[in-house]
Design a protein around this motif. Structure first.
Motif, PDB file in Angstrom:
ATOM      1  N   PHE A 321      80.433 -21.798  73.326  1.00 55.03           N
ATOM      2  CA  PHE A 321      79.526 -20.839  73.976  1.00 55.03           C
ATOM      3  C   PHE A 321      80.117 -20.263  75.250  1.00 55.03           C
ATOM      4  N   ILE A 322      81.320 -20.703  75.587  1.00 47.71           N
ATOM      5  CA  ILE A 322      81.933 -20.222  76.829  1.00 47.71           C
ATOM      6  C   ILE A 322      82.657 -18.907  76.574  1.00 47.71           C
ATOM      7  N   LYS A 323      82.514 -17.998  77.537  1.00 46.27           N
ATOM      8  CA  LYS A 323      83.125 -16.673  77.418  1.00 46.27           C
ATOM      9  C   LYS A 323      84.624 -16.806  77.226  1.00 46.27           C
ATOM     10  N   GLU A 324      85.194 -15.900  76.455  1.00 50.35           N
ATOM     11  CA  GLU A 324      86.604 -15.969  76.127  1.00 50.35           C
ATOM     12  C   GLU A 324      87.470 -15.900  77.402  1.00 50.35           C
ATOM     13  N   GLU A 325      87.116 -14.988  78.314  1.00 48.98           N
ATOM     14  CA  GLU A 325      87.951 -14.795  79.503  1.00 48.98           C
ATOM     15  C   GLU A 325      88.006 -16.055  80.375  1.00 48.98           C
ATOM     16  N   VAL A 326      86.957 -16.850  80.324  1.00 49.73           N
ATOM     17  CA  VAL A 326      86.952 -18.097  81.092  1.00 49.73           C
ATOM     18  C   VAL A 326      87.734 -19.161  80.328  1.00 49.73           C
ATOM     19  N   LYS A 327      87.448 -19.231  79.038  1.00 55.91           N
ATOM     20  CA  LYS A 327      88.031 -20.298  78.233  1.00 55.91           C
ATOM     21  C   LYS A 327      89.550 -20.136  78.114  1.00 55.91           C
ATOM     22  N   SER A 328      90.003 -18.869  78.107  1.00 55.91           N
ATOM     23  CA  SER A 328      91.432 -18.657  77.917  1.00 55.91           C
ATOM     24  C   SER A 328      92.200 -18.698  79.241  1.00 55.91           C
ATOM     25  N   ASP A 329      91.485 -18.795  80.338  1.00 57.96           N
ATOM     26  CA  ASP A 329      92.158 -18.847  81.644  1.00 57.96           C
ATOM     27  C   ASP A 329      92.700 -20.262  81.857  1.00 57.96           C
ATOM     28  N   THR A 330      94.033 -20.391  81.818  1.00 57.50           N
ATOM     29  CA  THR A 330      94.604 -21.746  81.903  1.00 57.50           C
ATOM     30  C   THR A 330      94.440 -22.380  83.281  1.00 57.50           C
ATOM     31  N   SER A 331      94.087 -21.550  84.246  1.00 59.72           N
ATOM     32  CA  SER A 331      93.828 -22.175  85.547  1.00 59.72           C
ATOM     33  C   SER A 331      92.433 -22.806  85.581  1.00 59.72           C
ATOM     34  N   ILE A 332      91.594 -22.470  84.561  1.00 60.50           N
ATOM     35  CA  ILE A 332      90.286 -23.113  84.449  1.00 60.50           C
ATOM     36  C   ILE A 332      90.334 -24.194  83.361  1.00 60.50           C
ATOM     37  N   PHE A 333      90.751 -23.800  82.201  1.00 58.11           N
ATOM     38  CA  PHE A 333      90.940 -24.761  81.103  1.00 58.11           C
ATOM     39  C   PHE A 333      92.435 -24.904  80.846  1.00 58.11           C
ATOM     40  N   PRO A 334      93.091 -25.858  81.482  1.00 58.34           N
ATOM     41  CA  PRO A 334      94.536 -26.005  81.282  1.00 58.34           C
ATOM     42  C   PRO A 334      94.830 -26.337  79.805  1.00 58.34           C
ATOM     43  N   ASP A 335      96.058 -25.908  79.379  1.00 58.71           N
ATOM     44  CA  ASP A 335      96.406 -26.250  78.004  1.00 58.71           C
ATOM     45  C   ASP A 335      96.665 -27.751  77.909  1.00 58.71           C
ATOM     46  N   ASP A 336      96.846 -28.242  76.683  1.00 62.00           N
ATOM     47  CA  ASP A 336      96.955 -29.683  76.487  1.00 62.00           C
ATOM     48  C   ASP A 336      98.139 -30.281  77.229  1.00 62.00           C
ATOM     49  N   ALA A 337      99.251 -29.551  77.235  1.00 60.83           N
ATOM     50  CA  ALA A 337     100.442 -30.069  77.905  1.00 60.83           C
ATOM     51  C   ALA A 337     100.167 -30.241  79.394  1.00 60.83           C
ATOM     52  N   THR A 338      99.539 -29.253  79.980  1.00 58.94           N
ATOM     53  CA  THR A 338      99.219 -29.320  81.416  1.00 58.94           C
ATOM     54  C   THR A 338      98.220 -30.440  81.663  1.00 58.94           C
ATOM     55  N   LEU A 339      97.228 -30.495  80.796  1.00 58.88           N
ATOM     56  CA  LEU A 339      96.167 -31.494  80.925  1.00 58.88           C
ATOM     57  C   LEU A 339      96.763 -32.895  80.999  1.00 58.88           C
ATOM     58  N   LYS A 340      97.829 -33.098  80.249  1.00 58.27           N
ATOM     59  CA  LYS A 340      98.464 -34.425  80.234  1.00 58.27           C
ATOM     60  C   LYS A 340      99.109 -34.737  81.579  1.00 58.27           C
ATOM     61  N   ARG A 341      99.551 -33.700  82.267  1.00 62.64           N
ATOM     62  CA  ARG A 341     100.235 -33.929  83.545  1.00 62.64           C
ATOM     63  C   ARG A 341      99.247 -34.094  84.711  1.00 62.64           C
ATOM     64  N   LEU A 342      98.014 -33.832  84.469  1.00 64.58           N
ATOM     65  CA  LEU A 342      97.027 -33.971  85.544  1.00 64.58           C
ATOM     66  C   LEU A 342      96.700 -35.456  85.737  1.00 64.58           C
ATOM     67  N   PHE A 343      96.600 -35.838  86.968  1.00 68.84           N
ATOM     68  CA  PHE A 343      96.254 -37.242  87.240  1.00 68.84           C
ATOM     69  C   PHE A 343      94.900 -37.297  87.938  1.00 68.84           C
TER      70      PHE A 343
END
Lengths: 367, 293, 396
Positions: A321-343
């Motif tokens: 239900f989240i707008k595409e422009e928000v969901k595709s913004d990697t600074s809001i929803f990081p991709d999986d690779a980035t997500l793994k690097r977050l601590f």
């Protein structure tokens, strides 16, 4: 000084909440909510009142410390509050919160296991809280000014901050760091190849020394001023919360002042933070508080909130239900690779906290 | 009976809004930090006897703040910044107050009004406005560069200079008003008398006007120095991160470390640092007045 | 000289003014055209906006004079004094001191010191410091200052109070400090602006004599501004009576009293009876005055330039009128009347006598004899009489 998230969601919230309260009819049942300023779509609250007949009394704060002081003093009078991870953990151990009655929260099934796993660090078993929104602490920058000084500036790396020969290039144009040991010291540890959650005083000292070495290049340590400073083009670089920097970006766009603000999660990794909803032990409307939490766990509802505030939430089912422009913004929803690097930063015990604060004071003031 | 009631009002006020809170803070300063509501363990409660009370007094938090140079330096730095600001505020305020006192009588209420006018706007907004003036691309730099006075923007924002400017600006009315009150009271015939006895105007100022305005100077200095010492907002917004002030240290202790006992100890020491010299000064004044009789 | 003022007198006019008229017998430098005046006001005008405070005043004041500027408040006397001190600048005209033009000189450069009406003592300084203030401004060495201050304090009996602050002194003591401060520099001219106005009557009389004593001892020129005619009469060598920014009369106290040049002066100084009338005849130095149909004409010394049909006023001091129960046989002037009021004051008695035309006349009688046949009392029919030489004919 430890203005954890600063003026995270601008100023409009309080006024909006007040207007909302004035218009609401007198209802028998109520729930008192204390959340960050400008951190919700008011329609969500109206819908909740319409659907449940429970009146929402909505107040806002703008620092974790303010919230914590109210909670620790006791008798805050709120039924739902929204602290950030490490604060939540400490408050749980101070018996500030009551365990959630999960039988009253059927919508818990919608939550995002990945987020639950990480918030469990603060709240084991997620017994006391549910995630409202989450974000990252990364680098915000003024694109034109960075290019002007260094065409190939590593804006996606902590080198930008911690490599003296790089950071000194931007000294004249202004660098702000969050004035929060909890946010900056772990990153320094990470950059040194150490555990960002290290509690070893020696390692913490090393991180402090690294920070002191770049200290002369830093114009100011402050947790909210950088939003305006970035938006107005007064500074080049700010290490801050994703939402704040995105807000600075939007403000600059709206103002059409020629300033373009960028946000990057550095490739070495970055801290992930979580704002958690919890019910204080002395809450008076426990039933209604659960109803409110369950409502916020509704995928459509929380998606509406995310669309409004530009933050990711911990509700997997809401993503459709989240707008595409928000969901595709990697600074809001990081991709999986980035997500793994977050601590995720663990809370410090009181003794470590004092060591950390002292190191931080030395970094900030030179004392 | 009614007289006693009247006299007791200020004392009651002092008791309820100063002494009792002070003792609560003092009590917290003697306790230990804890993860609880409230976040400290009481080292004693009011039910124990005096002997037990005294034997249990624990000044560990005080020892702590005196052993770490951070706190001592914060006090000194705050006193230094407040002291310099007070002197600068006095230098700015004196000519203004002097001009007001010398202005035609019918203008004076308007002038007093103008001095108070800034209070109609929130203190925070006024301090924020200085960011717009002092920052790199702010009004001041634009103005000076357009005039050709400077070619490179000055860095004032986030330096001690910005803190001084902020304090002087914010506290100016507190200095001007008592100065004006004491200058306005000076009988103009005294200056005529001084001139008549051979004193040119600038000498008369130092021999007559200034000594007679001393009560206003002192009142103004206290009104600026005391709050400036504990000032938090101005150094936080305008100062650099290395602008060490006790207000910021106290804030960090209370909110950052959640260490209410140490924060209370810092507050108690701050109070003593400010109150003791003032009380000493007051009693000295009193003695002088007695001696003159 | 002192007994005149010390005797309790009901009005200023009752005692003999002649006795204080000239402090030094034969002292009348204003009659000597060869003398340079100490102070000269030359066609001085002062305007404040539309208001003319001083209108074209010319006046010479001589060395060692004790000169009084007398008049009601707002008459310009204080403005004149302040112009001399340098606090106000004349709109036009010049002020000279000892022949030197000081009009443009700043107050602190003038050889003039002033004693202020409010005393204007420096409240933060001791008595010694107040008195020494002017000497300090001149850069006098400290030991000399101390010596001069001590002398001055001794002269004014202030020695005990040297270390006190003004607020610890009584009004009389403050007044003496103010005077001491004004004379400490031994200026050529001392200005006194209503110097005794704040004192009560008894203290004022003592202070008046003190002022005169100091003035004589120091040989300084004193100029006093006062609205109190008695004070002016007591202390001064000459008086300038002022009204609406102009001098009405400048003369010795005796002349002012005995020979006022106008109704204004006559009225302002002492008690006076005024009769309005017309000159009908001038013969042998005497004028005959008609002051109403059916009334006996007055006979009085004709002033210079007095001519027939001129409207005049006859001024008659109460003490010059003789009051009697019987009609006098050979008086130049005699009027019948009825006693309407009597005031017994011990040494003298006041009488208010109503004349046939309703006008009331004041008369005095000394109670020199204890065994008067019958004292004059209310409702008595009496006769008033006076010699032709005692009435003064005034043209304005």
């Amino acid at each position: 000084m430890f203005d954890f998230a600063g003026m995270r969601r601008s100023f409009a919230g309080a006024a909006a909440a007040a207007a909302l309260l004035a218009g609401a009819p007198a209802l028998a049942k109520e729930v008192r909510v204390y959340n960050w300023s400008d951190y919700i779509d008011e329609e969500v609250l109206k819908d909740f009142e319409k659907e449940t007949g429970i009146k929402v009394v909505y107040d806002v704060f703008d620092s974790n410390e303010l919230l914590e002081t109210k909670l620790l003093a006791g008798g805050s009078g709120y039924d739902v509050v929204v602290p950030t991870g490490p604060f939540l953990a400490r408050q749980i151990s101070a018996n500030v919160f009551q365990k959630l009655d999960k039988s009253k929260l059927p919508n818990l099934k919608n939550t995002w296991p990945l987020i639950n796993e990480r918030t469990a660090l603060y709240d084991p078993g997620n017994d006391y809280s549910i995630n409202y929104m989450w974000g990252t602490t990364g680098i915000g920058y003024n694109e034109a000014k960075i290019k002007e000084r260094m065409a190939d500036a590593p804006v996606d790396s902590w080198d930008l901050i911690f490599k003296p020969e790089i950071v000194s290039k931007f000294k004249d144009c202004g660098i702000f760091l969050l004035d929060a040991a909890d946010d900056i010291l772990p990153v320094a540890l990470l950059y040194l190849g150490l555990d960002p959650n290290s509690k070893d005083p020696g390692e913490l000292q090393k991180a402090g020394a690294l920070l002191e070495s770049i200290r002369p290049n830093i114009q100011k340590f402050h947790s909210s001023e950088f939003i305006n400073a970035l938006a107005n083009g007064d500074i080049c670089i700010a290490v801050g919360f994703s939402g704040d920097i995105l807000q600075a970006r939007d403000r600059a766009d709206e103002a059409k002042n020629g300033v373009t603000v960028g946000y990057k999660i550095p490739k070495e990794g970055a801290q992930m933070w979580f704002d958690q909803m919890a019910i204080p032990t002395d809450a008076k409307n426990v039933e209604e508080a659960h109803a409110f939490l369950n409502y916020m766990l509704d995928p459509k509802v929380i998606a509406k909130a995310s669309n409004y505030v530009n933050y990711a939430n911990g509700n997997l089912a809401s993503q459709e239900f989240i707008k595409e422009e928000v969901k595709s913004d990697t600074s809001i929803f990081p991709d999986d690779a980035t997500l793994k690097r977050l601590f995720v930063k663990e809370p410090y015990d009181a003794k470590t906290q004092r060591v950390v604060t002292r190191i931080w004071t030395k970094v900030v003031t030179g004392q | 009976m009614r007289r006693w009631l009247l006299i007791s009002v200020p004392y009651l006020w002092l008791l309820v809004f100063f002494l009792i809170p002070f003792f609560i803070v003092f009590k917290i300063s003697l306790s230990d930090i804890a993860t609880a509501i409230p976040p400290y363990t009481p080292v004693f409660d009011f039910s124990m006897g005096i002997g037990e009370f005294i034997s249990k007094l624990d000044f560990e938090n005080y020892r702590f703040i005196f052993n770490d140079s951070l706190y001592v330096n914060s006090y000194f730095s705050a006193l230094k910044i407040a002291g310099i600001s007070t002197v600068l505020t006095l230098l700015v305020a004196y000519p203004i107050a002097y001009g007001m006192a010398r202005a035609p009588k019918e203008w004076q209420p308007t002038l007093v009004m103008l001095v108070i006018l800034p209070f109609w706007t929130s203190f925070l907004i006024r301090v924020y406005a200085w960011i717009g003036i002092l920052k790199k691309e702010g009004l001041l730099n634009l103005f000076l560069m357009n005039l050709g006075v400077i070619s490179e923007p000055l860095t004032i924002m986030n330096t001690p200079l910005a803190v001084y400017i902020g304090i002087i600006y914010s506290y100016l009315p507190f200095m001007i008003l008592p100065l004006y009150a004491s200058l306005e009271k000076i009988n103009p015939a005294l200056l005529e008398a001084a001139a008549d006895l051979g004193s040119p105007p600038w000498k008369s100022f130092w021999q007559v006007t200034f000594p007679l305005s001393l009560p206003g100077v002192l009142a103004g200095c206290f009104l600026v120095f005391i709050p400036a010492t504990g000032e938090f907002v101005i150094p936080d917004l305008l100062g650099g991160s290395d602008t060490l002030m006790i207000g910021k240290t106290l804030w960090g202790e209370f909110f950052g470390n959640r260490d209410w006992p140490v924060a209370s100890a810092v507050a108690v020491v701050l109070l003593l640092v400010l109150v003791i010299p003032i009380v000493m000064f007051q009693s000295n004044q009193e003695k002088e007045r007695e001696a003159a009789r | 000289m002192s007994e005149a003022a010390l005797s309790s007198s009901p009005t200023g006019a009752s005692r003999s003014p002649l006795r204080t008229a000239a402090p030094q017998s034969g002292f009348a430098p204003w009659k000597d055209p060869s003398k340079t005046p100490m102070v000269r006001f030359e066609n001085v005008v002062k305007r404040f906006g539309d208001f003319v405070a001083v209108k074209d005043c010319t006046l010479d004041i001589y060395e060692r004079e004790f000169f009084a500027l007398l008049g009601p408040s707002g008459c310009g006397k204080t403005t004149l004094l302040r112009m001399l001190a340098g606090f106000e600048k004349p709109t036009s005209g010049r002020i000279l001191v000892a022949g030197q033009d000081i009009t443009e000189l700043a107050p602190y450069d003038r050889p003039v010191n002033m004693m202020f009406q409010s005393y204007a003592l420096f409240p933060h300084m001791t008595v010694e410091q107040n008195i020494g203030f002017g000497l300090k401004q001149d850069g006098m060495p400290k030991d000399q200052i101390a010596q001069r201050v001590e002398e001055t304090m001794a002269m004014l009996e202030l020695s005990k109070f040297g270390k006190r602050k003004p607020h610890q002194l009584s009004g009389g003591q403050q007044q003496r400090v103010a005077l001491a401060r004004a004379i400490a520099k031994k200026p050529r001219i001392v200005l006194l602006d209503e110097p005794l106005g704040a004192l009560d009557k008894r203290l004022r009389q003592t202070a008046q004599f003190e002022l005169m004593g100091i003035q004589e001892r120091t040989g300084t020129t004193f100029i006093i501004v006062t609205h109190d005619q008695e004070e002016a009469m007591t202390v001064s060598s000459r008086i300038a009576v002022m009204d609406h920014g102009e001098f009405v009369q400048i003369a010795t106290p005796g002349d002012i009293y005995e020979a006022p040049n106008s109704r204004y002066t006559a009225n302002f100084i002492g008690d006076v009876n005024l009769f309005e009338g017309k000159v009908v005849n001038v013969a042998g130095g005497f004028a005959e005055i008609d002051w109403g149909p059916g009334l006996a004409r007055f006979k009085a010394v004709a002033p210079e330039g007095c001519a027939g049909q001129q409207q005049v006023w006859l001024a008659l001091r109460p003490e010059k009128i003789h009051i009697d129960l019987d009609k006098p046989t050979d008086a130049s002037n005699a009027l019948p009347g009825k006693v309407v009021d009597v005031g017994y004051l011990g040494s003298i008695s006041h009488y208010h006598v109503e004349l046939a035309n309703g006008q009331r006349v004041k008369a005095l009688r000394t109670n020199s004899s204890r065994t008067v046949d019958r004292p004059i009392s209310w409702e008595d029919k009496v006769w008033l009489q006076w010699p032709a030489e005692t009435g003064i004919v005034l043209a304005k």
